[in-house]
Design a protein around this motif. Structure first.
Motif, PDB file in Angstrom:
ATOM      1  N   LYS A 251     -70.294 -12.717  -5.692  1.00 29.56           N
ATOM      2  CA  LYS A 251     -70.286 -11.499  -6.498  1.00 29.56           C
ATOM      3  C   LYS A 251     -70.083 -11.769  -7.982  1.00 29.56           C
ATOM      4  CE  LYS A 251     -68.708  -8.271  -2.910  1.00 29.56           C
ATOM      5  NZ  LYS A 251     -67.643  -7.291  -2.537  1.00 29.56           N
ATOM      6  N   ASP A 258     -78.367  -8.822 -12.281  1.00 30.97           N
ATOM      7  CA  ASP A 258     -78.623  -7.506 -12.870  1.00 30.97           C
ATOM      8  C   ASP A 258     -79.500  -7.618 -14.112  1.00 30.97           C
ATOM      9  OD1 ASP A 258     -77.003  -6.501 -10.912  1.00 30.97           O
ATOM     10  OD2 ASP A 258     -75.321  -6.008 -12.225  1.00 30.97           O
ATOM     11  N   PHE A 262     -82.713  -8.048 -10.634  1.00 33.32           N
ATOM     12  CA  PHE A 262     -82.664  -8.296  -9.197  1.00 33.32           C
ATOM     13  C   PHE A 262     -81.353  -7.834  -8.571  1.00 33.32           C
ATOM     14  CE2 PHE A 262     -85.425 -11.624 -11.039  1.00 33.32           C
ATOM     15  CZ  PHE A 262     -86.612 -11.272 -10.419  1.00 33.32           C
ATOM     16  N   ALA A 263     -80.837  -6.712  -9.028  1.00 31.86           N
ATOM     17  CA  ALA A 263     -79.569  -6.199  -8.510  1.00 31.86           C
ATOM     18  C   ALA A 263     -79.681  -5.838  -7.028  1.00 31.86           C
ATOM     19  CB  ALA A 263     -79.126  -4.975  -9.315  1.00 31.86           C
ATOM     20  N   GLU A 264     -80.776  -5.191  -6.647  1.00 33.62           N
ATOM     21  CA  GLU A 264     -80.932  -4.771  -5.244  1.00 33.62           C
ATOM     22  C   GLU A 264     -81.093  -5.979  -4.329  1.00 33.62           C
ATOM     23  OE1 GLU A 264     -80.453  -1.732  -4.068  1.00 33.62           O
ATOM     24  OE2 GLU A 264     -79.918  -1.261  -6.158  1.00 33.62           O
ATOM     25  N   GLU A 265     -81.838  -6.971  -4.792  1.00 36.95           N
ATOM     26  CA  GLU A 265     -82.009  -8.176  -3.987  1.00 36.95           C
ATOM     27  C   GLU A 265     -80.674  -8.893  -3.789  1.00 36.95           C
ATOM     28  OE1 GLU A 265     -85.989  -7.449  -6.020  1.00 36.95           O
ATOM     29  OE2 GLU A 265     -83.847  -7.198  -6.466  1.00 36.95           O
ATOM     30  N   LYS A 267     -77.749  -7.485  -3.706  1.00 34.52           N
ATOM     31  CA  LYS A 267     -76.996  -6.700  -2.718  1.00 34.52           C
ATOM     32  C   LYS A 267     -77.442  -7.044  -1.304  1.00 34.52           C
ATOM     33  CE  LYS A 267     -76.055  -2.709  -5.703  1.00 34.52           C
ATOM     34  NZ  LYS A 267     -76.354  -1.260  -5.929  1.00 34.52           N
ATOM     35  N   ALA A 268     -78.736  -7.225  -1.118  1.00 35.02           N
ATOM     36  CA  ALA A 268     -79.255  -7.580   0.204  1.00 35.02           C
ATOM     37  C   ALA A 268     -78.759  -8.954   0.639  1.00 35.02           C
ATOM     38  CB  ALA A 268     -80.785  -7.551   0.188  1.00 35.02           C
ATOM     39  N   GLN A 270     -75.954 -10.383  -0.350  1.00 36.16           N
ATOM     40  CA  GLN A 270     -74.525 -10.273  -0.054  1.00 36.16           C
ATOM     41  C   GLN A 270     -74.282  -9.558   1.267  1.00 36.16           C
ATOM     42  OE1 GLN A 270     -73.009  -8.477  -3.648  1.00 36.16           O
ATOM     43  NE2 GLN A 270     -73.702 -10.219  -4.886  1.00 36.16           N
ATOM     44  N   ALA A 284     -84.127 -12.595   1.801  1.00 38.60           N
ATOM     45  CA  ALA A 284     -83.986 -11.571   0.764  1.00 38.60           C
ATOM     46  C   ALA A 284     -84.399 -12.085  -0.613  1.00 38.60           C
ATOM     47  CB  ALA A 284     -82.545 -11.064   0.721  1.00 38.60           C
ATOM     48  N   THR A 286     -86.967 -13.044  -3.183  1.00 37.06           N
ATOM     49  CA  THR A 286     -88.382 -12.714  -3.366  1.00 37.06           C
ATOM     50  C   THR A 286     -89.095 -13.772  -4.210  1.00 37.06           C
ATOM     51  OG1 THR A 286     -87.942 -11.466  -5.395  1.00 37.06           O
ATOM     52  CG2 THR A 286     -87.795 -10.262  -3.297  1.00 37.06           C
TER      53      THR A 286
END
Length: 346
Positions: A251, A258, A262-265, A267-268, A270, A284, A286
């Motif tokens: 984290k 961010d 690639f914030a969403e990636e 999260k995936a 983690q 996860a 890409t």
């Protein structure tokens, strides 16, 4: 992807491999190939100082650097002494790269106060220089993190033959500022892309240097970069993806993802990490993340991609992926990087 023209950075190799023999072999090969520097790091299974001593004995021309040594893992006195010995052993080629690790590593691995890691570093670096110059007078230091009372005697207080350069590690802005405040350079994390260096690293160094009334141009920016070369392009990219997933599970590196979109990636990654799903973590990652954070592909593709750092960094240290990569493929990658990415090649 950020591309930039400008001066080509110095080139180094991180000779981190599964065995000491493999590391010294890689260091020797990089030195023979004309690389500017060879670096080793440490974790809970390796000591940077021991591996650097071995590398010093197998190299003649390149600088040797700790990338990084845990500043929190040794007293300032012993850290200064080890760096001095390594500089003498290498004939004045040592670069002392110091890092703290994450706050949790400081507390859980070293059993120390994990608060204010940047302040800790800003106390440590000047203290190391003071120890090296004990001939100037006794040290009576009682700081927030370190306490040292010592007086040198005669020739035992003589300074090193030269000023050993100190680079400090950082990912997030406040830690990067520390390099600007007290260090000779920043040693950037493996995933510091040209975009992140331009948008975050340079401004943070500038802020730190100006706070200390220094010229930001005096602070060098050296960065590791994830370099994965294989004749099989897809294998190279899979190896790099595993390493990105490994770092994406932390984290503390959230801002890095961010800033680069690639914030969403992250999260995936983690989420899969919390489930113990390593394959899901890697899945996860890409193609866009690979292109942002790694130089991955055939040896020629990796060599060409190095130009992304032209005019962005002062030095680029090629770092092979090791997470879920067999020892023989790590060694093969290092051999390919040494052959195709040496400073004299294009």
């Amino acid at each position: 992807m950020v591309t930039s023209g400008g001066p080509r950075p110095l080139r180094g190799v991180c000779a981190f491999a599964p065995s000491l023999d493999a590391m010294t072999h890689a260091a020797h090969a990089a030195d023979e190939a004309g690389f500017d520097s060879v670096w080793t790091c440490e974790l809970y299974n390796r000591s940077a100082t021991v591996t650097l001593a071995a590398a010093a004995m197998r190299t003649r021309n390149c600088r040797i650097g700790s990338g990084v040594i845990y500043g929190v893992g040794r007293s300032p006195l012993m850290l200064a002494a080890e760096a001095r010995d390594l500089d003498e052993l290498s004939g004045g080629r040592m670069v002392l790269g110091i890092g703290n690790g994450t706050r949790r590593m400081i507390s859980d691995w070293h059993g120390l106060d994990g608060d204010a890691p940047a302040v800790r570093m800003e106390e440590l670096v000047p203290l190391l220089r003071r120890i090296w110059n004990l001939h100037e007078g006794p040290i009576k230091h009682d700081g927030r993190f370190y306490h040292l009372h010592i007086q040198g005697l005669d020739d035992l207080a003589s300074p090193p033959e030269r000023d050993i350069p100190i680079y400090t590690a950082g990912v997030n802005p406040r830690m990067i500022e520390s390099a600007g405040r007290v260090a000779d350079g920043l040693l950037g994390h493996t995933l510091l892309s040209p975009r992140y260096i331009t948008e975050v690293v340079r401004p943070a160094i500038d802020k730190g240097a100006r706070h200390a009334e220094r010229d930001p141009a005096e602070v060098k920016v050296a960065t590791y970069t994830l370099a994965s070369a294989n004749e099989d392009e897809e294998q190279a990219r899979r190896d790099a993806a595993a390493m990105i997933a490994f770092y994406g599970s932390v984290k503390s590196y959230g801002l890095l993802f961010d800033v680069c979109g690639f914030a969403e990636e992250a999260k995936a990654i983690q989420g899969a990490f919390r489930q113990g799903d390593v394959d899901g973590m890697i899945a996860a990652v890409t193609d866009a993340m690979l292109d942002e954070f790694a130089l991955a592909g055939t040896p020629q593709q990796v060599a060409e991609a190095l130009s992304r750092f032209d005019g962005v960094a002062d030095e680029v240290v090629l770092s092979p992926p090791t997470f879920r990569v067999p020892a023989e493929r790590v060694a093969h990658n290092l051999a390919l990087l040494t052959e195709h990415c040496a400073p004299g090649n294009g």
